[in-house]
Write a protein that holds these residues in place. Structure first.
Motif, short mmCIF file in Angstrom:
data_model
loop_
_atom_site.label_atom_id
_atom_site.label_comp_id
_atom_site.label_asym_id
_atom_site.label_seq_id
_atom_site.Cartn_x
_atom_site.Cartn_y
_atom_site.Cartn_z
N ALA A 72 -1.32 32.10 -22.65
CA ALA A 72 -0.95 30.69 -22.50
C ALA A 72 -1.15 30.00 -23.85
N PRO A 73 -0.25 29.08 -24.20
CA PRO A 73 -0.38 28.39 -25.49
C PRO A 73 -1.47 27.33 -25.45
N ALA A 74 -1.91 26.91 -26.64
CA ALA A 74 -2.89 25.84 -26.74
C ALA A 74 -2.35 24.59 -26.04
N GLY A 75 -3.23 23.90 -25.32
CA GLY A 75 -2.84 22.67 -24.65
C GLY A 75 -2.17 22.87 -23.30
N TRP A 76 -2.06 24.12 -22.86
CA TRP A 76 -1.38 24.39 -21.59
C TRP A 76 -2.23 23.90 -20.41
N SER A 77 -1.56 23.45 -19.35
CA SER A 77 -2.26 23.13 -18.11
C SER A 77 -1.41 23.59 -16.93
N GLY A 78 -2.09 24.00 -15.88
CA GLY A 78 -1.38 24.48 -14.71
C GLY A 78 -2.33 25.10 -13.71
N ARG A 79 -1.78 25.84 -12.76
CA ARG A 79 -2.59 26.42 -11.70
C ARG A 79 -2.12 27.81 -11.32
N PHE A 80 -3.03 28.56 -10.72
CA PHE A 80 -2.76 29.91 -10.24
C PHE A 80 -3.26 30.04 -8.81
N TRP A 81 -2.64 30.91 -8.05
CA TRP A 81 -3.09 31.22 -6.70
C TRP A 81 -2.58 32.60 -6.33
N ALA A 82 -3.07 33.13 -5.21
CA ALA A 82 -2.61 34.44 -4.73
C ALA A 82 -1.86 34.27 -3.42
#
Length: 309
Positions: A72-82
């Motif tokens: 992921a690049p610097a400053g990235w934001s987000g979410r993960f799930w399964a």
């Protein structure tokens, strides 16, 4: 050295480029490593927040015991799930029993998880913010660990499907999950909406307290920031483990309605989170790794320019 530099502007340009590239590279991005400790395949979903670029994939299969890394690049934001209980054909078309993103494919393509789903949320920067959220419900255990020393582990290792209140239960078998009270009842006091749409009026419910008791470091309702958002110096790599072993692993909790910390929230750093809660201390502004590297780069560039004088 000075004569070499003054007689060859190309040398100056090359040196400056190499120095700046080195320091920029040091903070250019991080690696997320996903590990599946569940008994069967899960299908992680990836959603970048608005303003962040999509990662190399937005959804993939992860067999039991398998690991995969994403940059992921610097400053990235987000979410993960399964996602669980998925059925995809040879062309990648299909759906999942829990955490489905509604794309009809393995790739989620900018779509989020249908609740209930356990979420890991990140905002990367000079200081990273991360959490595990049960605000949209729970489908499986998850733990987030930072590679840097002193950064807290967070997540939920408890099986909330076993202790889920009857009125919140959803599905069976591979589709088994535990809904949030907001999803189950849809009322403002459970959804932190309307007159309950602020941290002063939206309080923990008997249902969110069930989640919090099982997973003390995870978000259990929308304004659960003080005990659920964690920080680490920017540039740190992270591991996300689905169905982690329970022995010796801390529990956790956080929120999705208001996922990013507000200025007056207590942000947890290190493993002294209980002590911070007891003393009421908040974290102060501290120099970040990114700022330090940028300063070093600027000083190095200035030193080279000074040689020309």
């Amino acid at each position: 050295m000075a004569s070499l530099i003054s007689s060859s502007p190309a040398v100056v340009t090359t040196l400056l480029f190499l120095i700046l590239s080195f320091f920029q590279g040091a903070v250019a991005g991080i690696t997320f490593t996903f590990t599946n400790r569940c008994g069967g395949t899960v299908w992680p979903g990836v959603l970048a927040n608005s303003g962040s670029s999509p990662l190399e994939t937005t959804g993939f299969a992860l067999a039991a015991g398998e690991a995969r890394s994403l940059s992921a690049p610097a400053g990235w934001s987000g979410r993960f799930w399964a996602r669980t209980g998925c059925a995809f054909d040879a062309s990648g078309k299909g759906s999942c029993a829990t955490g489905d993103c509604g794309s009809g494919e393995v790739e989620c393509r900018g779509r989020g998880a249908a609740p209930p789903a356990t979420l890991a949320e990140f905002t990367l920067g000079g200081k990273d913010y991360y959490d595990v959220s049960l605000v949209d419900g729970y489908n499986l255990p998850m733990v987030v660990e930072a590679a840097a020393a002193g950064c807290p582990v967070t997540g939920c290792v408890a099986d909330l499907n076993d202790r889920c209140p009857a009125e919140l239960r959803a599905g069976q078998g591979a589709a088994r999950a535990c809904r949030s009270a907001c999803e189950a009842f849809g009322t403002p006091e459970y959804c932190c909406s309307g007159q309950f749409g602020n941290p002063d009026t939206c309080r923990p419910s008997v249902y969110s307290q069930v989640f919090k008791a099982a997973c003390p470091r995870s978000y259990s309702y929308a304004y659960d920031d003080a005990t659920s958002t964690f920080t680490c110096a920017g540039g740190t790599d992270y591991s996300i483990t689905f169905c982690p072993p329970r022995a010796g692993t801390p529990n956790s909790q956080k929120a999705t309605k208001d996922p990013w910390p507000r200025p007056n929230d207590v942000q947890l750093e290190g493993d002294s989170w209980l002590a911070s809660l007891a003393t009421g201390e908040t974290d102060g502004a501290t120099p970040t790794a990114v700022a330090s590297l940028q300063l070093q780069a600027a000083l190095a560039a200035a030193a080279i320019i000074a040689l020309l004088v």
